[in-house]
Design a protein around this motif. Sequence first.
Motif: not given
Length: 503
Positions: A213-225
């Motif tokens: 969370d400390q680095n650049f991110n657009r928030e997270f997803t595990d996508y379609f896994v």
Amino acid sequence: MARDVWNAGADVLIVQDMGLLELDLPPIQLHASTQTDIRTPEKARFLQDVGFSQIVLARELTLEQIRDIHGALDAERCKLEFFVHGALCVAYSGQCYISHAHTGRSANRGDCSQACRLPYHVTDAQGRFIAHDKHVLSMKDNNQSANLAALVDAGVRSFKIEGRYKDMGYVKNITAHYRKLLDELVEAREGSGRPLARASSGRATFTFTPDPDQNFNREFTDYFVNGRQDDIGAFDSPKNPGQAIGWVTRVGPNWVELECADTRTLLHNGDGLCYYDLQKELVGMAINRAEPAGKPGRWRVFPKDPVADFRDLRKGTQVNRNRDMSWVRVLEKKSSDRRIRVWAEFAETADGFSLALTDEDGHVGSAALPHVKEPVREAARNEASLREQLGRFGSTIFEPLDIRLRLSRPWFVPASLLNALRRDAVAALEATRAKAYQRPVRAAAVEPPVPYPEDTLSYLANVFNQKAHDFYRKHGVQVVDAAYESHEEEGEVSLMITKHCVR
């Protein structure tokens, strides 16, 4: 170029263009890029049979699809690689042509203009707005932290981290994060019916606690896994929203007062803050100076830009932090160390002493030096001193796991001799490791050439040269259309193939 890369010491080529397989390549191992759009067992099996030793799967696959692909392969001949972290393309890799259509910059040539991060209006057949000025093609960032064990069990043996244009802090933090997770997984499986082995030597330690969370991110997803999810898009903004820290309590002429939800939160000069305006656009606020404002958790910050320019900033506005300067400074320093464990055996010889080092991979390096043997009076103290001196591996890549002394009686051994023995033994062990290293072997293609799963290829196959055309014809394809970048397609064509539904 491929031969120059091989001669320079590279072990693997990651390939998208099948025309390379028609060239006189050096004996370098080949891996199939995610740009080859690997989504089916048939495609994966074909790539294995034409000589690829590892294939990078499409990011959009589910665990079940990964298992099916793994089941179609010979695990000894071809391994699976999968993206576990970083930016996500909305389109299947290798199946997006919007950038080239708009700007002439091809994503298939590593020059994507990132049109998927732009805002769009979306209307239905009646012209009604479905989305107004929204980033409807912008995905959140990939994060498979919670799925590593499941991915391993599905057959994945190499984890890929997207890192294009990322800074050193990102690289340090994210690699450390997954290193720790994988170490925990390996240790948890020890002694079980499903043990795992590390692909590399040594153990890594860190001076910080990794936090994605400390680095650049657009928030997270595990996508379609784990199947189709609703919340995979970063539709409001393709920027880094950071982490919520508190809210605005007062707005002054050149300052803003904040109250942090956690009274232990510290703000620093140079921190990056942000908030959403009334149109849900992310507004950045770089801090020139931050100072405590009374009670714990309350801060007065002085932005670099005029406060009057921050639209919709008012009392009660939630504030996030997307750059923490204390974190940045930690990662600017040396933050990790990787050591290979060794067993050390110090012994007497006919005319002196020897030191043998055996590393965790079974490699051995040894050294011996002549020296007059002199007995000592305080045996226990002498043994402790010997072990301490022998265990000083300093800035080498090794660390002692165990030190064994094979002496007929306690002898006095000067520190200078121990240092020389250790230095020579380390050099010998490093030389042994280097000599034992074997570059990955190029897999042989199945003969006669196996047929491609289809007999017709459209522009989506990205055939951009005669060698690639010859490759597919050799493997039974009857119709081979030119790549989109060849500008030979007539009429309208699909510019993006995606699993994501805009609606």
